[in-house]
Design an enzyme around this catalytic site. Sequence first.
Site, short mmCIF file in Angstrom:
data_model
loop_
_atom_site.label_atom_id
_atom_site.label_comp_id
_atom_site.label_asym_id
_atom_site.label_seq_id
_atom_site.Cartn_x
_atom_site.Cartn_y
_atom_site.Cartn_z
N LYS A 249 12.14 32.77 -47.69
CA LYS A 249 11.15 31.72 -47.41
C LYS A 249 10.11 32.26 -46.43
O LYS A 249 8.90 32.11 -46.65
CB LYS A 249 11.83 30.51 -46.79
CG LYS A 249 10.89 29.51 -46.15
CD LYS A 249 11.58 28.30 -45.55
CE LYS A 249 12.10 28.51 -44.18
NZ LYS A 249 11.08 28.36 -43.11
N ASN A 250 10.56 32.91 -45.37
CA ASN A 250 9.64 33.32 -44.30
C ASN A 250 8.83 34.56 -44.62
O ASN A 250 7.90 34.88 -43.89
CB ASN A 250 10.40 33.47 -42.99
CG ASN A 250 10.87 32.11 -42.47
OD1 ASN A 250 10.47 31.06 -43.00
ND2 ASN A 250 11.72 32.12 -41.48
N CYS B 8 7.75 20.06 -33.58
CA CYS B 8 8.87 19.67 -34.44
C CYS B 8 10.09 19.55 -33.53
O CYS B 8 10.01 19.76 -32.33
CB CYS B 8 9.09 20.69 -35.56
SG CYS B 8 9.64 22.25 -34.94
N ARG C 184 5.90 24.11 -30.28
CA ARG C 184 5.33 25.00 -31.31
C ARG C 184 3.80 25.12 -31.19
O ARG C 184 3.06 24.84 -32.12
CB ARG C 184 5.71 24.54 -32.72
CG ARG C 184 7.16 24.25 -32.98
CD ARG C 184 8.08 25.44 -33.05
NE ARG C 184 7.82 26.39 -34.09
CZ ARG C 184 8.29 26.32 -35.33
NH1 ARG C 184 9.00 25.28 -35.68
NH2 ARG C 184 8.05 27.28 -36.21
N ASP D 32 17.06 31.90 -35.86
CA ASP D 32 17.34 31.06 -37.03
C ASP D 32 18.81 31.08 -37.43
O ASP D 32 19.23 30.26 -38.26
CB ASP D 32 16.48 31.50 -38.23
CG ASP D 32 15.01 31.22 -37.99
OD1 ASP D 32 14.17 31.77 -38.72
OD2 ASP D 32 14.70 30.49 -37.04
N ARG E 69 14.45 22.33 -47.32
CA ARG E 69 13.22 23.08 -47.00
C ARG E 69 13.45 24.58 -47.09
O ARG E 69 12.53 25.35 -47.34
CB ARG E 69 12.76 22.76 -45.57
CG ARG E 69 12.31 21.35 -45.37
CD ARG E 69 11.70 21.17 -44.02
NE ARG E 69 10.67 22.19 -43.80
CZ ARG E 69 9.89 22.21 -42.71
NH1 ARG E 69 10.04 21.30 -41.77
NH2 ARG E 69 8.97 23.13 -42.55
C1 EPZ Z 1 8.60 31.98 -37.43
O1 EPZ Z 1 8.04 30.84 -36.81
C2 EPZ Z 1 9.59 31.46 -38.46
N1 EPZ Z 1 8.89 30.65 -39.46
C3 EPZ Z 1 10.66 30.63 -37.75
O2 EPZ Z 1 11.61 30.21 -38.74
C4 EPZ Z 1 11.36 31.50 -36.73
O3 EPZ Z 1 12.32 30.73 -36.04
C5 EPZ Z 1 10.33 32.06 -35.74
O4 EPZ Z 1 9.30 32.78 -36.47
C6 EPZ Z 1 10.95 33.01 -34.73
O5 EPZ Z 1 11.58 34.05 -35.40
C7 EPZ Z 1 8.24 31.29 -40.46
O6 EPZ Z 1 8.20 32.50 -40.53
C8 EPZ Z 1 7.56 30.41 -41.47
P1 EPZ Z 1 6.81 32.35 -33.34
P2 EPZ Z 1 6.75 30.99 -35.84
O7 EPZ Z 1 5.32 32.21 -33.38
O8 EPZ Z 1 5.85 32.04 -36.36
C9 EPZ Z 1 5.94 30.26 -29.16
C10 EPZ Z 1 12.97 28.71 -39.89
O9 EPZ Z 1 13.96 28.08 -39.52
N2 EPZ Z 1 4.52 30.33 -29.55
O10 EPZ Z 1 7.41 33.70 -33.37
O11 EPZ Z 1 6.19 29.63 -35.62
C11 EPZ Z 1 6.74 29.30 -30.04
O12 EPZ Z 1 6.63 27.98 -29.56
C12 EPZ Z 1 11.76 28.81 -38.99
O13 EPZ Z 1 12.87 29.33 -40.99
C13 EPZ Z 1 3.54 29.97 -28.61
O14 EPZ Z 1 3.85 29.57 -27.49
O15 EPZ Z 1 7.45 31.49 -34.51
C14 EPZ Z 1 8.15 29.85 -29.89
O16 EPZ Z 1 8.71 29.37 -28.68
C15 EPZ Z 1 11.92 27.98 -37.71
N3 EPZ Z 1 2.23 30.04 -28.97
C16 EPZ Z 1 7.93 31.36 -29.79
O17 EPZ Z 1 6.55 31.53 -29.40
C17 EPZ Z 1 1.84 30.48 -30.22
O18 EPZ Z 1 0.62 30.55 -30.47
C18 EPZ Z 1 8.16 32.10 -31.09
O19 EPZ Z 1 7.34 31.52 -32.06
C19 EPZ Z 1 2.84 30.83 -31.15
C20 EPZ Z 1 4.18 30.77 -30.79
#
Ligand code: EPZ
Length: 423
Positions: free
Chosen positions: A22-23, A116, A121, A305, A397
């Site tokens: 998915k990711n 969420c 996020r 995850d 999902r």
């Molecule tokens: C990706 O989300 C994945 N989703 C998530 O999987 C996964 O948990 C996450 O990476 C971490 O590995 C997809 O790939 C579609 P991040 P993403 O940006 O890109 C903070 C699942 O269950 N952050 O690496 O949104 C954020 O709040 C999903 O399949 C900021 O503060 O994750 C988090 O605390 C859930 N500002 C941390 O960084 C930003 O601009 C990591 O988020 C972006 C992120």
Amino acid sequence: MDLFVINGGHALSGETRISGSKNAALPILFASLLTKERCEISNVPELKDVQSAYDLLNRLGKNCFYGYGNFIAEEHSEINPIAPYELVRKMRASILAAGPLIARFGKARFSLPGGCTIGVRPIDMHLEAFKQLGVEISHDKGDVLMTAKKMHPNRIKFRFPSVGATENLMMAASLIDGETVLENCAREPEIEDLSAVLVKMGAAVIGAGTGVIKIKGKPALNGFSHSVMPDRIETGTFMLLCAAAGGKITLLGADSKPLSALIRAMRKAGVKISCGKGVITVSAEVSRPKPVSISTKPYPGFPTDLQAPWMAFMAQCSGECEVHEKIFENRFMHVPELARMEANITVMDRKAIIHGVPGLMGAPVMASDLRAGAALVVAAAAARGTSIIRRIYHIDRGYEKLELKLRELGADVRRRKDDGSIK
Ligand code: EPZ
């Protein structure tokens, strides 16, 4: 709404095939916005999140076909780079359309994705990095407005290795003449899959999978054909399902390389894991796993995850261990539901202390988000008696044909309508 009825407490056996990731699929689908040419993506899992990406791409003006694992994106009409709230709120990853849209059209209007259950996020890192490529950002009634007369390359350092921000900026930079350097990038394997696609499209991308990625863009990019990598989180979830319920299973089309942190921890807990070419076999011969503490980290650390499914596995450990969630601020929503199944877990801020119990008991529980729901499935398969898992739309999902695959692995699971008749 649907629910799962699971009769647990017996060992699993059998084999099933791992779906496309998915990711990895989501950013690759949005990469089709970088070109007007035909894009063919195969091994795409049949999931609600992919359906959401399909809906958004068509709303933007793409002409997509999606079925039987194949996703075709063509472009026969003008693209309207506006991503509305009613679509963006369904799936946060919609933000991955922003990079391609602003780079190709010089403008985009985006509903700010809400938070969420697992956290606020924010997308500040995405927006901050776009600004460093020459994008003007403003806000209007919950929307983000992005305009750029001419984007230019730059050297950008992320304050945190964000997966989405890394992917968004790779895609935007692929249409910018000159070399953009991204530092402190996320290293997830899904980023390498996206990089392979961008290279097929004509961009020069090196360093994906490391902390520094260099992208030399082109004024126009080609269409592409690509098969999505296997889903490492689905793989890890099924491995933990077997470890928790006991028995021996085989996962086909599985890649063990991206799961070394999980495999190390599972072996420490006493689970036997053998990895062949595209095959992983798991056999859980111990009645109660040894307690093993983990901390979630950016890749290649223990994946956030898999934290919830891991906790469901450790709930029956023969002692006490800790789980530290270091990526998201609120990713323990599965704990009160596991407690209903007689797990004994104490949460203090981002740390959970698991006091292992001899066995879980089936109970009615409720999924709160995708991976918390997966944890409840793992626990229900291990628990003695019947469990009812409600709100499984969260699980739909991210896990393709889940009840079919669970039955292939020997679990007793049925999907039912939640019409109040099942208590
Ligand atoms: C990706 O989300 C994945 N989703 C998530 O999987 C996964 O948990 C996450 O990476 C971490 O590995 C997809 O790939 C579609 P991040 P993403 O940006 O890109 C903070 C699942 O269950 N952050 O690496 O949104 C954020 O709040 C999903 O399949 C900021 O503060 O994750 C988090 O605390 C859930 N500002 C941390 O960084 C930003 O601009 C990591 O988020 C972006 C992120």
